[in-house]
Scaffold this active site. Structure first.
Site, mmCIF file in Angstrom:
data_model
loop_
_atom_site.group_PDB
_atom_site.id
_atom_site.type_symbol
_atom_site.label_atom_id
_atom_site.label_comp_id
_atom_site.label_asym_id
_atom_site.label_seq_id
_atom_site.Cartn_x
_atom_site.Cartn_y
_atom_site.Cartn_z
ATOM 1 N N ASP A 162 67.126 24.240 69.587
ATOM 2 C CA ASP A 162 65.881 23.517 69.362
ATOM 3 C C ASP A 162 65.711 23.245 67.869
ATOM 4 O O ASP A 162 66.607 23.528 67.074
ATOM 5 C CB ASP A 162 64.700 24.320 69.916
ATOM 6 C CG ASP A 162 63.645 23.424 70.557
ATOM 7 O OD1 ASP A 162 63.215 22.454 69.895
ATOM 8 O OD2 ASP A 162 63.253 23.690 71.710
ATOM 9 N N ASP A 188 72.103 35.916 75.664
ATOM 10 C CA ASP A 188 72.803 34.632 75.672
ATOM 11 C C ASP A 188 71.817 33.543 76.088
ATOM 12 O O ASP A 188 71.815 33.097 77.230
ATOM 13 C CB ASP A 188 73.988 34.697 76.634
ATOM 14 C CG ASP A 188 74.833 33.437 76.589
ATOM 15 O OD1 ASP A 188 74.512 32.536 75.792
ATOM 16 O OD2 ASP A 188 75.811 33.357 77.353
ATOM 17 N N PHE A 189 70.988 33.127 75.138
ATOM 18 C CA PHE A 189 70.003 32.088 75.416
ATOM 19 C C PHE A 189 70.472 30.714 74.948
ATOM 20 O O PHE A 189 69.784 29.717 75.175
ATOM 21 C CB PHE A 189 68.666 32.432 74.750
ATOM 22 C CG PHE A 189 67.956 33.605 75.376
ATOM 23 C CD1 PHE A 189 68.327 34.095 76.623
ATOM 24 C CD2 PHE A 189 66.913 34.225 74.715
ATOM 25 C CE1 PHE A 189 67.670 35.172 77.202
ATOM 26 C CE2 PHE A 189 66.241 35.300 75.281
ATOM 27 C CZ PHE A 189 66.620 35.778 76.527
ATOM 28 N N LYS A 190 71.613 30.677 74.270
ATOM 29 C CA LYS A 190 72.149 29.401 73.759
ATOM 30 C C LYS A 190 71.023 28.539 73.172
ATOM 31 O O LYS A 190 70.867 27.365 73.517
ATOM 32 C CB LYS A 190 72.930 28.658 74.839
ATOM 33 C CG LYS A 190 74.199 29.388 75.270
ATOM 34 C CD LYS A 190 75.031 28.563 76.224
ATOM 35 C CE LYS A 190 76.326 29.294 76.553
ATOM 36 N NZ LYS A 190 76.111 30.504 77.383
ATOM 37 N N THR A 224 60.980 26.139 66.272
ATOM 38 C CA THR A 224 61.022 26.700 67.627
ATOM 39 C C THR A 224 62.125 27.745 67.743
ATOM 40 O O THR A 224 61.932 28.799 68.363
ATOM 41 C CB THR A 224 61.234 25.579 68.660
ATOM 42 O OG1 THR A 224 60.190 24.612 68.522
ATOM 43 C CG2 THR A 224 61.217 26.131 70.077
#
Length: 217
Positions: A69, A64-66, A73
């Protein structure tokens, strides 16, 4: 897996100690279908914690890095993450090109891409809620694997789920955030996930608490 349930249980494991994370994951693995980890644990321990949890539990691990960008990236983050994890969570508000960059990596690696539409905390009603339906339409159009929608607002969960019909739902907010499990189970269906974190991992007996939630499902 303990018993049979149409709706799945995802443990949100937001601890920051490697030994504690692996221990809780292993203890609760009988009752959970999937384990979600985020920046707190990965920044504290490194990406290899994903492999350690998978090895200890034989469960899928979703990061879960949400991710939010520009496309180039996002692609790099997805490449690094999906070399280890079974899936990754990204934000939808950055637009279709940024989400598509992650989807392309997910498809190449046969990994899940899950997109946030509306989050579960009160602040999500200030901005995200105003565009959540549009993001659900984008999720449907791009054919993302899954979407995030809130257990804390079951009426919103139901509305968003009805738009992104082909995506499974992972729904945070039951437990510490005050979401009602019964209300959520009335909305979710087969292959959807209820996400529960602090109510399990902060309990003195995480295994028993995971079992308790599983038995209610």
């Amino acid at each position: 897996m303990y018993g049979e349930s149409l709706v799945k249980l995802m443990l949100a494991l937001d601890v920051m100690d490697e030994k504690k994370a692996v221990l809780i994951a292993k203890e609760t693995s009988e009752y959970v279908d999937s384990i979600k980890i985020g920046y707190p644990l990965v920044l504290a321990t490194g990406l290899n914690i994903i492999d350690k949890i998978k090895e200890a539990t034989n469960k899928e691990v979703i990061c879960d890095f949400k991710v939010a960008d520009i496309p180039s990236t996002n692609e790099k983050i997805a490449e690094l993450t999906l070399n280890h994890a079974d899936g990754i969570i990204c934000q939808g508000f950055v637009g279709s090109d940024s989400v598509s960059a992650i989807l392309n990596v997910g498809k190449a690696k046969n990994k899940k891409v899950i997109m946030v539409t509306e989050m579960s905390h009160p602040g999500a009603t200030e901005y995200l809620q105003n565009v959540a339906e549009d993001m659900a339409k984008m999720a449907d159009r791009l054919k993302v694997d899954g979407i995030v929608a809130p257990s804390t607002r079951p009426e919103r969960l139901e509305e968003i789920k009805s738009i992104a019909k082909d995506a499974f739902v992972i729904s945070p907010g039951v437990g510490a955030q005050g979401g009602n499990l019964s209300d959520v189970l009335n909305v979710l269906s087969e292959n959807d996930y209820v996400i529960i974190g602090r109510a399990i991992y902060e309990n003195e007996n995480p295994k028993e608490m995971a079992k308790k939630y599983r038995m209610q499902m």
